[in-house]
Design an enzyme around this catalytic site. Structure first.
Site, mmCIF file in Angstrom:
data_model
loop_
_atom_site.group_PDB
_atom_site.id
_atom_site.type_symbol
_atom_site.label_atom_id
_atom_site.label_comp_id
_atom_site.label_asym_id
_atom_site.label_seq_id
_atom_site.Cartn_x
_atom_site.Cartn_y
_atom_site.Cartn_z
ATOM 1 N N GLU A 68 44.849 39.529 38.601
ATOM 2 C CA GLU A 68 43.792 39.794 39.515
ATOM 3 C C GLU A 68 43.693 38.614 40.695
ATOM 4 O O GLU A 68 42.828 38.751 41.343
ATOM 5 C CB GLU A 68 42.372 40.194 39.208
ATOM 6 C CG GLU A 68 41.945 38.885 37.969
ATOM 7 C CD GLU A 68 40.423 39.187 37.433
ATOM 8 O OE1 GLU A 68 39.600 39.642 38.194
ATOM 9 O OE2 GLU A 68 40.481 39.476 36.296
ATOM 10 N N CYS A 76 40.478 41.674 34.056
ATOM 11 C CA CYS A 76 40.865 41.025 32.956
ATOM 12 C C CYS A 76 41.775 42.001 32.222
ATOM 13 O O CYS A 76 42.331 41.448 30.951
ATOM 14 C CB CYS A 76 40.035 40.048 32.134
ATOM 15 S SG CYS A 76 39.054 38.912 33.378
ATOM 16 N N HIS A 132 39.066 38.642 24.635
ATOM 17 C CA HIS A 132 38.935 38.023 25.735
ATOM 18 C C HIS A 132 37.990 36.865 25.803
ATOM 19 O O HIS A 132 37.021 36.921 25.567
ATOM 20 C CB HIS A 132 38.584 39.138 26.873
ATOM 21 C CG HIS A 132 38.434 38.816 28.444
ATOM 22 N ND1 HIS A 132 39.450 37.875 28.861
ATOM 23 C CD2 HIS A 132 37.459 38.995 29.130
ATOM 24 C CE1 HIS A 132 39.009 37.641 30.066
ATOM 25 N NE2 HIS A 132 37.746 38.081 30.191
#
Ligand code: CAA
Length: 396
Positions: free
Chosen positions: A83, A115, A237
């Site tokens: 990103e 993400c 994450h």
């Protein structure tokens, strides 16, 4: 029970920049109690990317490490998840394709969804591998997490890259087919094309991260008929380690279990957070860095154990899936190499960090030769000229 046609992660490579900012320095400079960062966020250090490195150079370094274990000729697809891309049109992976001397008969494409996109790449690769058992796919997640100076997001920056070779009969992790996923159009974190820094509604983003761990787990566990106890470990994450701890407590609660103590949390998810705690957020790469951190830092033998994975990308898409660690996984790790890379890093003063942060590339096509005095990996952004980025590989 393992599936018959095993596909998943065969090799893994990780690269973190040579520079970091200790959050003690940031706390002092911003007049914040350091415990807010250390305890409140669970974060100790964050990687700082020097001017001659970017998502391309970091990806090439991570990719080279992952490719040590395979024949380059077998790679027929390079998926580049990021990103913080360097171009609005050209896939960053094409620079990497050249730097790594990949075969010309290899497709290259860039994937974007905050993400989450490395997980999208992984899930899209699996059916291709089932159909082409002799081929391999290189999936690289590479990102620079950047928020405004003096903003609340500043302490959750970082950067790095993780490269995964995906294949049939993988040596590290076989991905299982059941998966829970969820998409919702929200504005919790985004970066308009004209901005270098992300815009974030921090609290809202954390609420969504936690809400979707519940939704995706419920779906995943209904589809797979598995409970918490069917998993030896979980990887999440990692925007900041404290949020991961909260997500894990949510999962525990949803499974009707009592809140974990500090010691239980440290045992269950501590090893998976070890690298993230000192590298910071590396967006698309963060979940896969968490996997690497678990594999290299846990004391337990993980062979044939199931790991649950939670992927979250703002905007937002989230997914819960699982994988089984393979018999030979330990032979595919490089714990001592990663220890050397991370321990030999150089801490920056706040002034040095801000100078790196403020480094400006020409936007009018002017030529710029970037100083070669920075310490980096094997690949560097050497020059810019006529709006082109010129990358170089240093001799081996
Ligand atoms: N000692 C101990 N703890 C302290 C403290 C002290 N002296 N001072 C504060 N704290 C605690 C607070 O109580 C708080 O704990 P709880 O969350 O448990 O209440 C914690 O430290 C953080 O404090 P704040 O909420 O005041 O911190 P903040 O306003 O700076 O925001 C943040 C934190 C939202 C993570 C912010 O850093 C941010 O916006 N980061 C970027 C966005 C982000 O990472 N979002 C995560 C989900 S989105 C996602 O996952 C995608 C992605 O990668 C970006």
């Amino acid at each position: 029970m393992e599936t018959k046609t095993k596909v998943g992660i065969d090799a893994i490579g990780f690269y973190a920049p040579h520079y970091y900012l200790d959050l003690k320095n940031l706390a002092e400079a911003r007049g914040v109690d350091v415990n807010k960062f250390h305890i409140g966020l669970g974060q100790e250090k964050m990687a700082v990317v020097p001017p001659d490195e970017d998502v391309v150079t970091m990806a090439a370094d991570a990719g080279e490490k992952a490719l040590r274990y395979v024949e380059k000729e077998d790679i027929h697809l390079l998926l580049f998840a990021t990103e913080s891309a360097v171009d609005q049109s050209k896939a960053s992976g094409i620079f990497v394709h050249r730097l790594l001397n990949l075969p010309s008969r290899c497709r290259v494409v860039e994937l974007k969804q905050a993400c989450y996109s490395a997980t999208a790449g992984l899930q899209m690769a699996l059916p291709l591998l089932r159909e082409n058992p002799n081929k391999k796919i290189l999936l690289i997640a590479s990102d620079v997490a950047r928020y405004g100076l003096n903003t609340s997001g500043e302490s959750s920056q970082g950067g790095g890259a993780v490269a995964l070779v995906l294949s049939h009969n993988p040596r590290i992790l076989a991905i299982e087919p059941e998966s829970g996923f969820h998409t919702e159009d929200v504005m919790d974190f985004w970066r308009p094309n004209y901005r270098e820094e992300a815009i974030v509604d921090g609290k809202y983003s954390c609420e969504l991260y936690l809400k979707l761990v519940q939704k995706t787990w419920e779906q995943y566990s209904a589809l797979s008929a598995r409970t918490y106890f069917d998993h030896a470990h979980f990887c999440y994450h990692v925007p900041v380690p404290k949020l991961v701890e909260k997500a894990h407590q949510c999962l525990v609660k949803m499974n009707g279990l009592p809140k974990l103590t500090r010691a239980e949390l440290d045992t269950q998810i501590g090893p998976s957070l070890q690298y993230g705690r000192i590298v910071g957020n590396c967006y698309t790469a963060a979940l896969y860095l968490s996997l690497l951190s678990l594999l290299e830092n846990t004391d337990s033998d993980l062979r044939h154990k199931r790991i649950g994975f939670y992927s979250y990308g703002s905007g937002c898409v989230a997914e819960f899936f699982s994988g089984i660690v393979q018999e030979d996984y330990q032979k595919m790790l490089d714990k001592s190499g990663h220890a050397i890379m991370l321990e030999s890093r150089q801490g920056l003063s706040i002034e040095e960090y801000e100078a790196f942060y403020r480094f400006a590339y020409p936007v009018n096509g002017e030529a710029l030769v970037i100083s070669s005095n920075y310490h980096n990996g094997r690949y560097r952004l050497a020059e810019m000229d006529a709006h082109k980025r010129i990358y170089k590989a240093l001799p081996e």
